[in-house]
Design a protein around this motif. Sequence first.
Motif, PDB file in Angstrom:
ATOM      1  N   ARG A 121       0.868  -1.188   0.000  1.00 48.72           N
ATOM      2  CA  ARG A 121       0.000   0.000   0.000  1.00 48.72           C
ATOM      3  C   ARG A 121       0.892   1.222   0.000  1.00 48.72           C
ATOM      4  N   LEU A 122       1.266   1.646  -1.183  1.00 44.57           N
ATOM      5  CA  LEU A 122       2.180   2.782  -1.322  1.00 44.57           C
ATOM      6  C   LEU A 122       1.650   3.747  -2.358  1.00 44.57           C
ATOM      7  N   LEU A 123       2.152   4.982  -2.304  1.00 43.28           N
ATOM      8  CA  LEU A 123       1.926   5.939  -3.379  1.00 43.28           C
ATOM      9  C   LEU A 123       2.873   5.599  -4.531  1.00 43.28           C
ATOM     10  N   PRO A 124       2.474   5.890  -5.775  1.00 45.48           N
ATOM     11  CA  PRO A 124       3.405   5.675  -6.894  1.00 45.48           C
ATOM     12  C   PRO A 124       4.745   6.365  -6.671  1.00 45.48           C
ATOM     13  N   SER A 125       4.734   7.522  -6.020  1.00 44.75           N
ATOM     14  CA  SER A 125       5.987   8.270  -5.829  1.00 44.75           C
ATOM     15  C   SER A 125       6.954   7.552  -4.897  1.00 44.75           C
ATOM     16  N   GLN A 141       1.857  -0.802 -11.786  1.00 45.88           N
ATOM     17  CA  GLN A 141       0.550  -0.385 -12.280  1.00 45.88           C
ATOM     18  C   GLN A 141      -0.170   0.204 -11.084  1.00 45.88           C
ATOM     19  N   ALA A 142      -0.835   1.337 -11.287  1.00 46.97           N
ATOM     20  CA  ALA A 142      -1.329   2.092 -10.138  1.00 46.97           C
ATOM     21  C   ALA A 142      -2.510   2.955 -10.508  1.00 46.97           C
ATOM     22  N   GLU A 143      -3.292   3.336  -9.494  1.00 46.55           N
ATOM     23  CA  GLU A 143      -4.121   4.524  -9.600  1.00 46.55           C
ATOM     24  C   GLU A 143      -3.193   5.689  -9.279  1.00 46.55           C
ATOM     25  N   SER A 144      -3.656   6.917  -9.572  1.00 48.05           N
ATOM     26  CA  SER A 144      -2.706   8.018  -9.425  1.00 48.05           C
ATOM     27  C   SER A 144      -2.246   8.174  -7.991  1.00 48.05           C
ATOM     28  N   ASP A 145      -3.010   7.692  -7.025  1.00 46.27           N
ATOM     29  CA  ASP A 145      -2.588   7.841  -5.635  1.00 46.27           C
ATOM     30  C   ASP A 145      -2.445   6.513  -4.891  1.00 46.27           C
ATOM     31  N   GLN A 146      -2.364   5.419  -5.617  1.00 43.14           N
ATOM     32  CA  GLN A 146      -2.199   4.134  -4.930  1.00 43.14           C
ATOM     33  C   GLN A 146      -1.655   3.066  -5.879  1.00 43.14           C
ATOM     34  N   ARG A 185      -1.216  -0.413  -7.451  1.00 43.48           N
ATOM     35  CA  ARG A 185      -2.017  -1.636  -7.504  1.00 43.48           C
ATOM     36  C   ARG A 185      -1.088  -2.846  -7.399  1.00 43.48           C
ATOM     37  N   SER A 219       4.960  10.304  -9.776  1.00 40.58           N
ATOM     38  CA  SER A 219       4.446  11.187  -8.715  1.00 40.58           C
ATOM     39  C   SER A 219       3.696  12.393  -9.265  1.00 40.58           C
ATOM     40  N   THR A 251       1.395  12.242 -11.670  1.00 38.95           N
ATOM     41  CA  THR A 251       0.104  11.907 -12.287  1.00 38.95           C
ATOM     42  C   THR A 251      -1.113  12.459 -11.553  1.00 38.95           C
ATOM     43  N   THR A 272      -7.656   8.070 -12.652  1.00 41.92           N
ATOM     44  CA  THR A 272      -6.396   8.093 -13.390  1.00 41.92           C
ATOM     45  C   THR A 272      -5.596   6.851 -13.029  1.00 41.92           C
ATOM     46  N   GLU A 273      -5.251   6.075 -14.037  1.00 40.32           N
ATOM     47  CA  GLU A 273      -4.432   4.887 -13.807  1.00 40.32           C
ATOM     48  C   GLU A 273      -3.166   5.002 -14.642  1.00 40.32           C
ATOM     49  N   LEU A 274      -2.105   4.356 -14.166  1.00 41.81           N
ATOM     50  CA  LEU A 274      -0.852   4.452 -14.906  1.00 41.81           C
ATOM     51  C   LEU A 274      -0.112   3.132 -14.917  1.00 41.81           C
ATOM     52  N   GLN A 275       0.674   2.960 -15.964  1.00 39.54           N
ATOM     53  CA  GLN A 275       1.691   1.929 -15.952  1.00 39.54           C
ATOM     54  C   GLN A 275       3.018   2.638 -16.149  1.00 39.54           C
ATOM     55  N   MET A 326      -4.672   6.189   4.303  1.00 35.16           N
ATOM     56  CA  MET A 326      -4.204   4.829   4.606  1.00 35.16           C
ATOM     57  C   MET A 326      -3.791   4.695   6.067  1.00 35.16           C
ATOM     58  N   SER A 329      -3.420  11.007  -0.626  1.00 34.16           N
ATOM     59  CA  SER A 329      -4.440  10.032  -1.003  1.00 34.16           C
ATOM     60  C   SER A 329      -5.404   9.880   0.150  1.00 34.16           C
TER      61      SER A 329
END
Lengths: 323, 323
Positions: free
Chosen positions: A145-149, A197-202, A204, B149, B151, B194-197, B288, B319
């Motif tokens: 459970r992390l932020l993408p950053s 792969q992530a949501e902008s604030d989490q 996945r 970060s 996004t 918003t989702e990212l890879q 979280m 988040s």
Amino acid sequence: MNSNKQILLSLFNESPGGYLSGQQIAEQLGCSRTAVWKQIQSLRDDGYEIEAIRNKGYRIADRPNGVKEYDIITGLETNCMGQNCYYFETAASTQKIAHELAQKGEPEGTLVLADQQQSGRGRMDRPWFSPKGTGIWMSLILRPRLLPSQTPQLTLLTAVAAAQAIEEVTGLTPSIKWPNDLMINDKKCTGILTELQAESDQVRYLIIGIGINVNQVKEDFPAELQALATSLRMSKQQEFPRAKLVQEILKRFEKLYELYLNQGFLPIKLLWESYSNTLGKMIQAKTMHGTIEGKAIGLTDEGVLVLEESNGTQHKIYSADIS
Amino acid sequence: MNSNKQILLSLFNESPGGYLSGQQIAEQLGCSRTAVWKQIQSLRDDGYEIEAIRNKGYRIADRPNGVKEYDIITGLETNCMGQNCYYFETAASTQKIAHELAQKGEPEGTLVLADQQQSGRGRMDRPWFSPKGTGIWMSLILRPRLLPSQTPQLTLLTAVAAAQAIEEVTGLTPSIKWPNDLMINDKKCTGILTELQAESDQVRYLIIGIGINVNQVKEDFPAELQALATSLRMSKQQEFPRAKLVQEILKRFEKLYELYLNQGFLPIKLLWESYSNTLGKMIQAKTMHGTIEGKAIGLTDEGVLVLEESNGTQHKIYSADIS
């Protein structure tokens, strides 16, 4: 995976002196003596050298230097990392397979290994040379459970785990070139690729790929790589057991990952700094926005590299090639 | 996509007074009068009401409220966004399809639209109610050179583009609830996902999903949503053309996206703040790591929400669910 084979290897591992009688094996596997003989033959076919000594039983005299599921799982000292393991003799890329497995819902700790990659990839889709039978080409699925950053921190953590494991198994001490290369004598022996792969604030899921040149000799590398790359064998004139190294990485990684999730990045940062060959040096950082030169003065508490120009201006480097 | 149909719709759009003779159409499409008649019939089958007046020709008297490829592309005033368009009558989820298309290499600006989603998703895999024929369920593929970060800034940008477009087409002014909900009279009319890879330090692609409740009436919503959700029609007692709204979103989005890539987040931040209903209010943020209460005092220059507790302690909220 052939689970009888795996049980048999575990029995050998746990047996005092390494000997097992046919009778013992038959009892433990719940099968006939003929079936025992077939299992022993099957291990020999896989490259295990097995002695049969009258009145003592069977003993594994030599193991193949493989990274099949049971090579990894037998004796693996982790709770989670690598316990769910997929092996491929040949894969386009273990990262690609791990993405597909993650999308299908495979759990944290799932490991993908290949004996050979046909289109192994490093950062920025650069090719990663992954010949058969000599290296470690692995990808690990994580679901923190992390932020993408925060994911660059896990790249740094993985570099520490790989450096510790190489130290433990080979006695060599690699240095870490920011952010993700392990170097021996200024040549690259290990690369790490973290994808998410992530949501902008989490997040996945994350896929952490590790490529290690283990038992290549110089001539195994294409000419253009010979000046840049090395293997553990070339650095110590000795072959190393790949499965043992994978197990050690998984064990070290699991320990550091738990530390990170419980205590944050600071302890990882201190360990990373102890292996770094970047800090304190004059470097050139090629970023998306241009090239900066200066001294690498440290990591921030978030794991971002700080570069100081000669005029004192400081820059945070999130993403770059450095030299 | 039927390109003759799209050309024909463009001809009608560009014709002064809206009339086209059968002769003109035949010449432009390079086909026979019989083929023209078939094209007109085909448009009528799609729900276009087409008058045929002696000595004047054909005229589109009413359009279906559809979001098919040619409804979107005809008259679309963008260079890139939405020009490559995929339409599905029914899709599990436009996000899922967009991910698959992005992985196959579809370019920036590719749009996926569905008339209905069977398992539409919002943030954190929450279901998003997406009934047939009444809403906008769309996903857009982007390939910016950004850090993961950054996004969340694009989520905020998209909220502004959607708010501007709704304002332009309906005259309603939605407010933005941090980070990604558009509200009218304290009820949700639009959600953004918003989702990212990515690699840990570089986005590979982004998928921005937008769901807008356009023409639902109250009874269209399940009972448990009626207190929380609204549609543009319910807010103004009027139906709205969905394709026009999609076109307006794409146009506004493209403009803001170019601004963002050239000038950074600051102009977007100012626009976002002008629509915000969160800033200056006492809020509760469920993160979280626990729940914090305080005043939403602003966005940082990076787009992170700053919350100030009553004792003056400030928290950056990356988040959360807020209320």
